[in-house]
Design a protein around this motif. Structure first.
Motif, short mmCIF file in Angstrom:
data_model
loop_
_atom_site.label_atom_id
_atom_site.label_comp_id
_atom_site.label_asym_id
_atom_site.label_seq_id
_atom_site.Cartn_x
_atom_site.Cartn_y
_atom_site.Cartn_z
N ASN A 96 0.93 -1.35 -0.01
CA ASN A 96 0.16 0.14 0.23
C ASN A 96 1.00 1.07 -0.16
O ASN A 96 0.52 2.23 -0.58
N ASP A 97 1.90 1.60 1.18
CA ASP A 97 2.84 2.46 0.48
C ASP A 97 3.87 2.33 -0.37
O ASP A 97 4.71 1.65 -0.06
N GLU A 134 -4.59 -5.88 11.02
CA GLU A 134 -4.72 -5.13 10.22
C GLU A 134 -4.61 -5.10 8.84
O GLU A 134 -3.75 -6.06 8.60
N TYR A 163 -3.70 -1.94 5.34
CA TYR A 163 -3.52 -0.29 5.29
C TYR A 163 -4.69 -0.83 3.97
O TYR A 163 -4.99 -1.66 3.11
N SER A 175 -4.60 5.93 2.85
CA SER A 175 -4.27 6.62 4.00
C SER A 175 -4.80 5.76 5.58
O SER A 175 -4.35 6.10 6.68
N LYS A 226 -5.94 2.68 7.98
CA LYS A 226 -5.51 1.52 8.73
C LYS A 226 -7.33 1.22 9.46
O LYS A 226 -7.76 1.52 10.48
N THR A 261 0.47 -5.54 11.15
CA THR A 261 0.85 -4.20 11.71
C THR A 261 1.76 -4.66 13.37
O THR A 261 1.53 -6.39 13.71
#
Ligand code: PRX
Length: 634
Positions: free
Chosen positions: A86-87, A175, A177, A180, A182, A208
């Motif tokens: 995602n990031d 969790e 993502y 932006s 979570k 996470t």
């Protein structure tokens, strides 16, 4: 895969002809290119009247031996999965076929260590991370039946699906993502688990570092389980007609349908269609942007591409994060050659400034794909001009959860494309256009309901636990045929264009939603007497939902109420099912037998009230004018 590929239009015509004249010989030859534990005795037995379809009876095949083991010698060091997080600042992961094989075998032993055996059902509720692929393949390795639930669904939607097939285990992540944000998946699962007595074990992957609520004796962490598992795992012996997975899709009644796919036909069907529609070459990089929680992800991120020995990309994120150029940034970074997405994504990206595309080098692209809903002319041209630069054939692939694999589509670079047309049936697929009285329309240039006359290997075999419903939904509309629920137009050269659903299912942003499920959710609100939900055209989502809601006399319409209803739908079904518009009404147009006339409600929602048709047979014709007058303010 090379030996499966059709290489010219003439070859396509030849293959198609053979597949109709002698389907058994045609599919036997294809099936022969796979790794079987034991060859089959009987290629096909079928009767759509029962309905019953059995392919490759007597044969034994494990799909993971076809996706993994058989590639190890030649392709062991080839990348099987590229994972894009995602990031964009987090590192991509490259997993070779050999590494994937080891991970799958090891996790398969985790399943076994936790009491899972052949035939047990395992629910998987995970984000788009490689462990999702590993979990599903590990199930297939030992003959456990996976039931993947899209990680955007709510607790009660998970619980309903788990209970329907009595899953013994749930695999999830703490969790996820998403852009932006979570989302705490474990919390959603914990709520679902309050109502799922069949679940004995929960395995949690830590995506996470946040602390996670774990229930002693029931929950354990993925990583801890791996430490206890060996990496040697023989593939389970699977009969060709053994269940591979269950995948739920919306139905016209409130209850989702657990479509059952079996190993043999699904392996052959998805691999053959993948090889031919996309026409990958040796070092190509293929990316399908779907979520694995849908059939597109099952068949064309995991099983088809891996069985074909391709490199398949898995993307965790969303197209708008960190900006609207994310898809194109990934194409550029990974040198993606084949890009397969949904019209809704194309439309939403086409609305953004072109600089998001132009900043990236898309010259690696060779083939573009579209799936999930009709692609409109404008979106097709935007895709063709700006992404394909006019050089990439667009394969508009029509198919369904029920069909398991692509049914009508161009073969990239081999058969002609035509904007908005899924074009020609794949070999082995025999479409028919039917009129409302059940007669086949043989002419060209005709509109009708789309049915299929003959079985193909990857057809779903039943609805889990409800064969009668399977018969009613798919095999009762037309004598001895499979009914798709879609309308279609056939042009002068035999190309098909899918015109949309002809039942109470609405495709919103490529997601298949049953209006009855949403109505049930709305009706749960204590202020609501009754509701009716229909689709209306939306320029990005394709369709959006419009809810007509009758309130109790003492309940006042308000913005607060609208929010409550939307939240209720989000919590019971999932955020994707939230209606865009809610209109409070005093009544719904009904026939004398009490059936809601949705045709009229659809027209009002679409602002197409010029010709409402005959309303005189309604029980309450006056309500139509009232609803129409108030609809203008919605
Ligand atoms: O209405 C058709 C539409 O999506 C329906 C199937 O939805 P689902 O089972 O969720 O599977 C989606 C991914 C295969 C179909 O009945 N649909 C799917 N592909 C197309 C399409 N409509 C038009 N063109 C397509 N290419």
């Amino acid at each position: 895969m090379e030996n499966l590929k059709i290489r010219s239009f003439a070859e396509y015509k030849k293959a198609y002809k053979k597949s109709v004249q002698d389907p058994e010989a045609f599919w036997s030859e294809i099936a022969n290119t796979f790794t079987w534990q034991k060859k089959w005795d009987k290629t096909l037995e079928w009767d759509f009247r029962k309905p019953e379809v059995k392919w490759f009876q007597g044969g034994q095949i494990n799909i993971t031996e076809n996706c993994l083991d058989r590639h190890l010698k030649k392709l062991g060091n080839k990348t099987a999965i590229i994972w894009e997080p995602n990031d964009p600042d987090e590192e991509s992961r490259y997993i070779t076929y050999r590494q994937l094989f080891v991970k799958v075998c090891r996790f398969a032993n985790v399943l076994r260590n936790n009491g899972i055996k052949k035939g047990d059902k395992v629910c998987i509720y995970m984000p788009m991370i490689p462990e999702l692929a590993i979990a599903m393949l590990a199930c297939a390795r030992i003959g456990a039946v996976h039931s993947i639930v899209f990680a955007g669904f709510s607790s009660s939607a998970i619980a309903r699906r788990i209970n329907d097939s009595e899953c013994k285990m749930l695999i999830t992540a703490n969790e996820v993502y998403r852009g932006s944000k979570k989302v705490n998946l474990k919390e959603i699962c914990d709520k679902a688990l309050e109502e799922t007595p069949s679940i004995e074990k929960v395995i949690v992957y830590r995506r996470t570092v946040e602390p996670t609520n774990m229930v002693e004796g029931r929950d354990s962490f993925w990583f801890d389980e791996l430490q206890k598992a060996s990496q040697d795992c023989e593939a389970e012996i699977m009969d060709a007609e053994d269940m591979l997975f269950i995948l739920y899709t919306s139905g016209s009644t409130g209850k989702p349908k657990g479509m059952v796919h079996t190993v043999g036909g699904y392996t052959v069907g998805t691999t053959y269609t993948f090889a031919n529609v996309f026409q990958l070459e040796k070092d190509d990089v293929y990316w399908c942007t779907a979520d694995i929680g849908w059939i597109t992800g099952h068949s064309y991120i995991i099983y088809g591409p891996l069985a074909a020995g391709a490199t398949t990309v898995m993307f965790e994120g969303i197209p708008s994060y960190p900006d609207y150029g994310r898809f194109w940034e990934i194409v550029d970074k990974l040198n993606v050659t084949h890009f397969y997405t949904a019209p809704t994504a194309i439309r939403s990206l086409a609305k953004q400034p072109l600089k998001f595309v132009e900043q990236h080098d898309l010259s690696s692209l060779k083939v573009l794909g579209s799936v999930g809903e009709p692609i409109n002319e404008e979106a097709w041209h935007w895709y063709n001009d700006n992404i394909g630069k006019g050089n990439c054939p667009i394969v508009d692939t029509w198919w369904q959860t029920e069909t398991g694999g692509i049914m009508i589509s161009p073969l990239a670079g081999i058969t002609p494309t035509r904007p908005t047309f899924a074009t020609l049936p794949l070999p082995g697929v025999q479409p028919a256009l039917m009129d409302e009285t059940g007669n086949e329309i043989k002419e060209l240039n005709a509109d009708g309901r789309l049915a299929i006359k003959f079985p193909w290997p990857s057809i779903a075999r039943t609805i889990y636990g409800d064969h009668q419903r399977y018969k009613e939904v798919y095999f009762s509309a037309f004598e001895n045929m499979y009914f798709t629920g879609d309308g279609a137009y056939r042009d002068a050269t035999g190309n098909y264009r899918i015109t949309g659903r002809v039942d109470d299912i609405v495709i919103v942003s490529g997601h298949n939603l049953g209006t009855a499920t949403i109505e049930n959710a709305i009706d749960e609100h204590e202020g609501v007497v009754e509701s009716a939900v229909v689709g209306f055209p939306h320029d990005v989502k394709g369709n959006a939902l419009y809810a007509y809601v009758i309130l109790y006399n003492d309940v006042e319409p308000s913005d607060k109420l609208i929010k409550e209803i939307k939240d209720l739908v989000a919590n019971t079904v999932g955020p994707i099912a939230k209606p865009d518009k809610i209109q409070f009404v005093n009544g719904l147009p009904k026939t004398r037998s009490g059936k809601i006339m949705r045709r009229i409600l659809r027209k009002i929602a679409s602002n197409d009230t010029g010709n409402l048709g005959d309303t005189s047979t309604l029980l309450n014709p006056e309500i139509v004018d009232e609803i129409m007058a108030e609809a203008k303010n919605i």
